[in-house]
Design a protein around this motif. Sequence first.
Motif, PDB file in Angstrom:
ATOM      1  N   GLU A  49       0.762  -1.217  -0.078  1.00  0.00           N
ATOM      2  CA  GLU A  49      -0.025  -0.064   0.086  1.00  0.00           C
ATOM      3  C   GLU A  49       0.740   1.182   0.173  1.00  0.00           C
ATOM      4  OE1 GLU A  49      -3.425  -0.017   0.003  1.00  0.00           O
ATOM      5  OE2 GLU A  49      -3.070  -2.247  -0.402  1.00  0.00           O
ATOM      6  N   THR A  50       1.998   1.264   0.800  1.00  0.00           N
ATOM      7  CA  THR A  50       3.030   2.426   0.935  1.00  0.00           C
ATOM      8  C   THR A  50       4.337   1.849   0.541  1.00  0.00           C
ATOM      9  OG1 THR A  50       2.739   2.804   3.204  1.00  0.00           O
ATOM     10  CG2 THR A  50       1.128   3.528   2.234  1.00  0.00           C
ATOM     11  N   GLY A  51       5.255   2.740   0.355  1.00  0.00           N
ATOM     12  CA  GLY A  51       6.517   2.444   0.368  1.00  0.00           C
ATOM     13  C   GLY A  51       7.245   3.759   0.629  1.00  0.00           C
ATOM     14  N   LYS A  52       8.273   3.657   1.201  1.00  0.00           N
ATOM     15  CA  LYS A  52       9.403   5.015   1.557  1.00  0.00           C
ATOM     16  C   LYS A  52      10.844   4.335   1.691  1.00  0.00           C
ATOM     17  CE  LYS A  52       7.862   5.601   6.098  1.00  0.00           C
ATOM     18  NZ  LYS A  52       7.495   6.533   7.358  1.00  0.00           N
ATOM     19  N   VAL A  53      11.861   5.483   1.548  1.00  0.00           N
ATOM     20  CA  VAL A  53      13.222   4.926   1.827  1.00  0.00           C
ATOM     21  C   VAL A  53      13.171   5.933   3.110  1.00  0.00           C
ATOM     22  CG1 VAL A  53      15.537   5.270   1.073  1.00  0.00           C
ATOM     23  CG2 VAL A  53      14.033   4.685  -0.370  1.00  0.00           C
ATOM     24  N   SER A  81      19.417   9.132  -7.330  1.00  0.00           N
ATOM     25  CA  SER A  81      19.528  10.667  -7.678  1.00  0.00           C
ATOM     26  C   SER A  81      18.387  11.007  -8.639  1.00  0.00           C
ATOM     27  CB  SER A  81      20.864  10.777  -8.563  1.00  0.00           C
ATOM     28  OG  SER A  81      20.866   9.939  -9.628  1.00  0.00           O
ATOM     29  N   SER A  82      17.729  10.076  -9.339  1.00  0.00           N
ATOM     30  CA  SER A  82      16.814  10.357 -10.154  1.00  0.00           C
ATOM     31  C   SER A  82      15.356  10.621  -9.231  1.00  0.00           C
ATOM     32  CB  SER A  82      16.205   9.167 -11.048  1.00  0.00           C
ATOM     33  OG  SER A  82      15.903   7.936 -10.586  1.00  0.00           O
ATOM     34  N   GLY A  83      15.171  10.157  -7.991  1.00  0.00           N
ATOM     35  CA  GLY A  83      14.052  10.371  -7.207  1.00  0.00           C
ATOM     36  C   GLY A  83      13.238   9.241  -7.030  1.00  0.00           C
ATOM     37  N   GLU A  84      13.527   8.156  -7.814  1.00  0.00           N
ATOM     38  CA  GLU A  84      12.692   6.883  -7.813  1.00  0.00           C
ATOM     39  C   GLU A  84      13.205   5.755  -7.871  1.00  0.00           C
ATOM     40  OE1 GLU A  84       9.052   6.914 -10.630  1.00  0.00           O
ATOM     41  OE2 GLU A  84      10.415   5.255 -11.247  1.00  0.00           O
ATOM     42  N   MET A  85      13.166   4.919  -6.863  1.00  0.00           N
ATOM     43  CA  MET A  85      13.783   3.520  -7.026  1.00  0.00           C
ATOM     44  C   MET A  85      12.764   2.358  -7.094  1.00  0.00           C
ATOM     45  SD  MET A  85      16.534   4.534  -3.632  1.00  0.00           S
ATOM     46  CE  MET A  85      17.798   3.429  -4.179  1.00  0.00           C
ATOM     47  N   VAL A  86      13.046   1.383  -7.311  1.00  0.00           N
ATOM     48  CA  VAL A  86      12.293   0.227  -7.676  1.00  0.00           C
ATOM     49  C   VAL A  86      12.915  -1.224  -7.196  1.00  0.00           C
ATOM     50  CG1 VAL A  86      11.171  -1.194  -9.340  1.00  0.00           C
ATOM     51  CG2 VAL A  86      11.596   1.118 -10.072  1.00  0.00           C
ATOM     52  N   PHE A  87      11.975  -1.788  -6.268  1.00  0.00           N
ATOM     53  CA  PHE A  87      12.585  -2.985  -5.316  1.00  0.00           C
ATOM     54  C   PHE A  87      11.349  -4.065  -5.574  1.00  0.00           C
ATOM     55  CE2 PHE A  87      13.705   0.738  -2.937  1.00  0.00           C
ATOM     56  CZ  PHE A  87      15.107   0.761  -2.800  1.00  0.00           C
ATOM     57  N   VAL A 102       8.028  -2.641  -7.205  1.00  0.00           N
ATOM     58  CA  VAL A 102       7.506  -1.704  -6.094  1.00  0.00           C
ATOM     59  C   VAL A 102       8.181  -0.357  -6.287  1.00  0.00           C
ATOM     60  CG1 VAL A 102       6.993  -1.233  -3.633  1.00  0.00           C
ATOM     61  CG2 VAL A 102       6.833  -3.766  -4.429  1.00  0.00           C
ATOM     62  N   GLU A 103       7.660   0.466  -6.715  1.00  0.00           N
ATOM     63  CA  GLU A 103       8.014   1.846  -6.980  1.00  0.00           C
ATOM     64  C   GLU A 103       8.153   2.884  -5.800  1.00  0.00           C
ATOM     65  OE1 GLU A 103       6.559   3.738 -10.507  1.00  0.00           O
ATOM     66  OE2 GLU A 103       6.946   2.218 -11.734  1.00  0.00           O
ATOM     67  N   VAL A 104       9.250   3.334  -5.190  1.00  0.00           N
ATOM     68  CA  VAL A 104       9.203   4.199  -4.001  1.00  0.00           C
ATOM     69  C   VAL A 104       9.898   5.611  -4.552  1.00  0.00           C
ATOM     70  CG1 VAL A 104      10.222   4.552  -1.974  1.00  0.00           C
ATOM     71  CG2 VAL A 104       9.586   2.170  -2.480  1.00  0.00           C
ATOM     72  N   HIS A 105       9.058   6.526  -4.405  1.00  0.00           N
ATOM     73  CA  HIS A 105       9.367   7.768  -4.772  1.00  0.00           C
ATOM     74  C   HIS A 105      10.102   8.690  -3.645  1.00  0.00           C
ATOM     75  CE1 HIS A 105       7.138   7.022  -8.384  1.00  0.00           C
ATOM     76  NE2 HIS A 105       6.093   6.719  -7.632  1.00  0.00           N
ATOM     77  N   LEU A 106      10.999   9.265  -3.864  1.00  0.00           N
ATOM     78  CA  LEU A 106      11.816   9.797  -2.839  1.00  0.00           C
ATOM     79  C   LEU A 106      11.518  11.467  -2.528  1.00  0.00           C
ATOM     80  CD1 LEU A 106      15.384   8.838  -3.559  1.00  0.00           C
ATOM     81  CD2 LEU A 106      14.002   7.874  -2.059  1.00  0.00           C
ATOM     82  N   PHE A 123       2.314   7.163  -4.177  1.00  0.00           N
ATOM     83  CA  PHE A 123       2.556   5.828  -4.280  1.00  0.00           C
ATOM     84  C   PHE A 123       1.593   4.958  -4.999  1.00  0.00           C
ATOM     85  CE2 PHE A 123       3.007   1.355  -2.814  1.00  0.00           C
ATOM     86  CZ  PHE A 123       4.293   1.202  -2.854  1.00  0.00           C
ATOM     87  N   ARG A 124       1.918   3.825  -6.009  1.00  0.00           N
ATOM     88  CA  ARG A 124       1.015   3.090  -6.684  1.00  0.00           C
ATOM     89  C   ARG A 124       1.079   1.825  -6.005  1.00  0.00           C
ATOM     90  NH1 ARG A 124       2.985   1.348 -12.537  1.00  0.00           N
ATOM     91  NH2 ARG A 124       4.113  -0.071 -11.359  1.00  0.00           N
ATOM     92  N   GLN A 125      -0.270   1.446  -5.580  1.00  0.00           N
ATOM     93  CA  GLN A 125      -0.334   0.204  -5.054  1.00  0.00           C
ATOM     94  C   GLN A 125       0.133  -0.906  -5.903  1.00  0.00           C
ATOM     95  OE1 GLN A 125      -4.276  -1.889  -5.190  1.00  0.00           O
ATOM     96  NE2 GLN A 125      -4.442  -1.654  -2.801  1.00  0.00           N
TER      97      GLN A 125
END
Length: 201
Positions: free
Chosen positions: A56-60, A147-153, A182-186, A192-194
């Motif tokens: 549902e949500t993701g963050k760094v 550095s791009s502001g988006e990470m995928v795990f 799972v895309e995490v935006h910094l 956030f996309r479910q």
Amino acid sequence: MAGPITTTSTPTTPRSRSALLRCIGVTLLALVILVGLAVLITWLALRPKKLVYTVETGKVEQFSIHYNRLNTTLGFVVRAYNPNKKVSVYYDSIDVSVTYDDQPIAFETLQPFFQPRRNVTMLNVKPTGLAVPLQGSVSKDLRLEKSSGEMVFDVRIKARIRFKVARWKSSHYTVRVKCSAVEVHLSFPKLFRQTQCDVDI
């Protein structure tokens, strides 16, 4: 005067012992089959539905790389849904891992819990990686994505579970959940996309 009466016992022959063992074996096999059939019929009558998981949500929360070693703390909320009307679930162990390019980078073990019928349980997951050695180009790719502001795990869950129907409890099953890409935006402006997860039991 009559002499003493002697009695003789018939010795157990190997053939009779074999017949006895065969009879016991057939009886035990029949009992196992009957119990198995009873469980199968109960299971089919209940028609259990597959468990459903979504991120549902993701963050760094923390992320740093020094000499190709990663220190990170990530945060996810995983929604676990039991859609069954008559089946409850015991989660006896839950291990969560986060991978990047199939390399594990963070881990967490959650507390066991019981999930009733038709229940939604929100799992707050904070996988952590301490001095994780990064292989190949993973270190470079992670820096570029940060550095791009988006990470995928990929978020993976492995749990040992038991099902409960009324007073009956099943043996253990292993459920494997994979939540891919799972895309995490910094940066906060992006929502956030479910993410739907694949489930294998």
